[in-house]
Scaffold this motif. Structure first.
Motif, mmCIF file in Angstrom:
data_model
loop_
_atom_site.group_PDB
_atom_site.id
_atom_site.type_symbol
_atom_site.label_atom_id
_atom_site.label_comp_id
_atom_site.label_asym_id
_atom_site.label_seq_id
_atom_site.Cartn_x
_atom_site.Cartn_y
_atom_site.Cartn_z
ATOM 1 N N LYS A 87 -18.123 7.336 7.440
ATOM 2 C CA LYS A 87 -18.918 7.055 6.237
ATOM 3 C C LYS A 87 -18.673 8.131 5.184
ATOM 4 O O LYS A 87 -18.533 7.833 3.999
ATOM 5 C CB LYS A 87 -20.408 7.001 6.571
ATOM 6 C CG LYS A 87 -20.848 5.727 7.221
ATOM 7 C CD LYS A 87 -22.354 5.778 7.497
ATOM 8 C CE LYS A 87 -22.824 4.535 8.226
ATOM 9 N NZ LYS A 87 -24.275 4.610 8.518
ATOM 10 N N SER A 88 -18.628 9.389 5.601
ATOM 11 C CA SER A 88 -18.428 10.497 4.670
ATOM 12 C C SER A 88 -17.054 10.450 4.012
ATOM 13 O O SER A 88 -16.859 10.989 2.930
ATOM 14 C CB SER A 88 -18.623 11.830 5.376
ATOM 15 O OG SER A 88 -19.948 11.940 5.830
ATOM 16 N N GLY A 90 -15.803 7.651 3.118
ATOM 17 C CA GLY A 90 -15.839 6.490 2.231
ATOM 18 C C GLY A 90 -15.608 5.150 2.902
ATOM 19 O O GLY A 90 -15.502 4.130 2.223
ATOM 20 N N TYR A 91 -15.543 5.119 4.223
ATOM 21 C CA TYR A 91 -15.347 3.853 4.927
ATOM 22 C C TYR A 91 -16.682 3.137 5.099
ATOM 23 O O TYR A 91 -17.722 3.770 5.251
ATOM 24 C CB TYR A 91 -14.684 4.076 6.293
ATOM 25 C CG TYR A 91 -13.257 4.551 6.161
ATOM 26 C CD1 TYR A 91 -12.221 3.644 5.977
ATOM 27 C CD2 TYR A 91 -12.944 5.908 6.186
ATOM 28 C CE1 TYR A 91 -10.912 4.074 5.840
ATOM 29 C CE2 TYR A 91 -11.636 6.348 6.039
ATOM 30 C CZ TYR A 91 -10.628 5.426 5.870
ATOM 31 O OH TYR A 91 -9.335 5.851 5.722
ATOM 32 N N ASP A 92 -16.641 1.814 5.086
ATOM 33 C CA ASP A 92 -17.835 0.990 5.237
ATOM 34 C C ASP A 92 -18.085 0.779 6.736
ATOM 35 O O ASP A 92 -17.431 -0.033 7.372
ATOM 36 C CB ASP A 92 -17.634 -0.351 4.526
ATOM 37 C CG ASP A 92 -18.891 -1.196 4.490
ATOM 38 O OD1 ASP A 92 -19.999 -0.633 4.668
ATOM 39 O OD2 ASP A 92 -18.772 -2.419 4.288
ATOM 40 N N VAL A 93 -19.003 1.548 7.290
ATOM 41 C CA VAL A 93 -19.300 1.490 8.720
ATOM 42 C C VAL A 93 -20.587 0.699 8.908
ATOM 43 O O VAL A 93 -21.624 1.059 8.363
ATOM 44 C CB VAL A 93 -19.456 2.910 9.312
ATOM 45 C CG1 VAL A 93 -19.771 2.840 10.791
ATOM 46 C CG2 VAL A 93 -18.196 3.724 9.062
ATOM 47 N N LYS A 94 -20.487 -0.391 9.653
ATOM 48 C CA LYS A 94 -21.647 -1.251 9.928
ATOM 49 C C LYS A 94 -21.691 -1.556 11.421
ATOM 50 O O LYS A 94 -20.724 -1.303 12.146
ATOM 51 C CB LYS A 94 -21.521 -2.559 9.152
ATOM 52 C CG LYS A 94 -21.544 -2.379 7.654
ATOM 53 C CD LYS A 94 -21.410 -3.704 6.943
ATOM 54 C CE LYS A 94 -21.449 -3.469 5.446
ATOM 55 N NZ LYS A 94 -21.225 -4.659 4.673
ATOM 56 N N PHE A 98 -15.508 -1.675 14.357
ATOM 57 C CA PHE A 98 -14.964 -0.877 13.257
ATOM 58 C C PHE A 98 -13.524 -0.549 13.592
ATOM 59 O O PHE A 98 -13.234 0.011 14.649
ATOM 60 C CB PHE A 98 -15.772 0.414 13.083
ATOM 61 C CG PHE A 98 -15.197 1.347 12.058
ATOM 62 C CD1 PHE A 98 -15.337 1.092 10.705
ATOM 63 C CD2 PHE A 98 -14.506 2.491 12.453
ATOM 64 C CE1 PHE A 98 -14.800 1.945 9.751
ATOM 65 C CE2 PHE A 98 -13.967 3.354 11.502
ATOM 66 C CZ PHE A 98 -14.111 3.079 10.152
#
Length: 155
Positions: A87-88, A90-94, A98
Motif C-alpha cells: 500500500k505504501s 501505491g499498490y491497491d491492496v484489497k 494480490f
C-alpha cells in the motif's frame, strides 16, 4: 592466482569494524534500494517466500544510510506487514488475491519507513523497520501544521 597482503602493525591494531551506529528511531523517507527473493529458513513458516528488502534513507542527516526488513509473501500473523508495504508503494491492496509485483517494479520507488532501535544478538543497538507509510513531502509537513495552499503555492 595467489594474492599477498602486507599488513602493518597499525592496520592490525585498528578497531574499525566497518559498522555504523544505529540511526535514531523515527519516520524517514526512503527508496527501495535492493530486494532479494528468499524463503523463510525456520519456524512455522519455513519454506514460504519473502522479500529481504534494503531501504536507502533518501534525505536529511541520515541520507544514504540503509535499513532492512523482511516482507512476507504469504498470509499469516504478519500479513499486515506485506499489506502495509505494498500500500505504501501505491499498490491497491484489497481482501482477496494480490498479485505480487516483480522486484524490478518496486526498485527505486519511494516509501516512508518507521524505524525503531532494537538490539542484535550481542545486545548492541540495531535498527528495525517497524512499519511503512507513503513518503512525505514538504507540503505534507506544512499541511500537518495547518498551512493551506493558495494559488498552487503551499505556505
Amino acid at each position: 592466482m595467489g594474492y599477498t597482503i602486507s599488513f602493518s602493525e597499525d592496520s592490525l591494531a585498528s578497531k574499525g569494524t566497518g559498522s555504523l551506529e544505529a540511526i535514531p528511531a523515527g519516520s524517514y523517507n526512503a527508496t527501495v534500494f535492493d530486494v532479494k527473493e528468499e524463503t523463510v529458513r525456520s519456524g512455522p513458516n519455513e519454506g514460504k517466500p519473502r522479500f529481504n528488502v534494503q531501504f536507502r534513507i533518501s534525505e536529511g542527516q541520515y541520507e544514504n544510510r540503509r535499513v532492512f526488513s523482511y516482507v512476507p509473501l504469504y498470509a499469516a500473523n504478519d500479513a499486515w506487514k506485506a499489506a502495509a508495504f505494498f500500500k505504501s508503494l501505491g499498490y491497491d491492496v484489497k481482501a482477496g488475491n494480490f498479485k505480487v509485483p516483480i522486484t524490478g517494479e518496486i526498485l527505486g520507488k519511494g516509501i516512508g519507513v518507521r524505524v525503531k532501535v532494537g538490539s542484535d544478538l550481542n545486545g548492541a543497538p540495531r535498527n528495525e523497520v517497524s512499519g511503512f507509510d507513503a513518503p512525505t513531502t514538504a507540503s505534507d509537513v506544512l499541511s500537518s501544521l495547518g498551512a493551506t495552499a493558495v494559488g498552487q503555492e503551499t505556505w
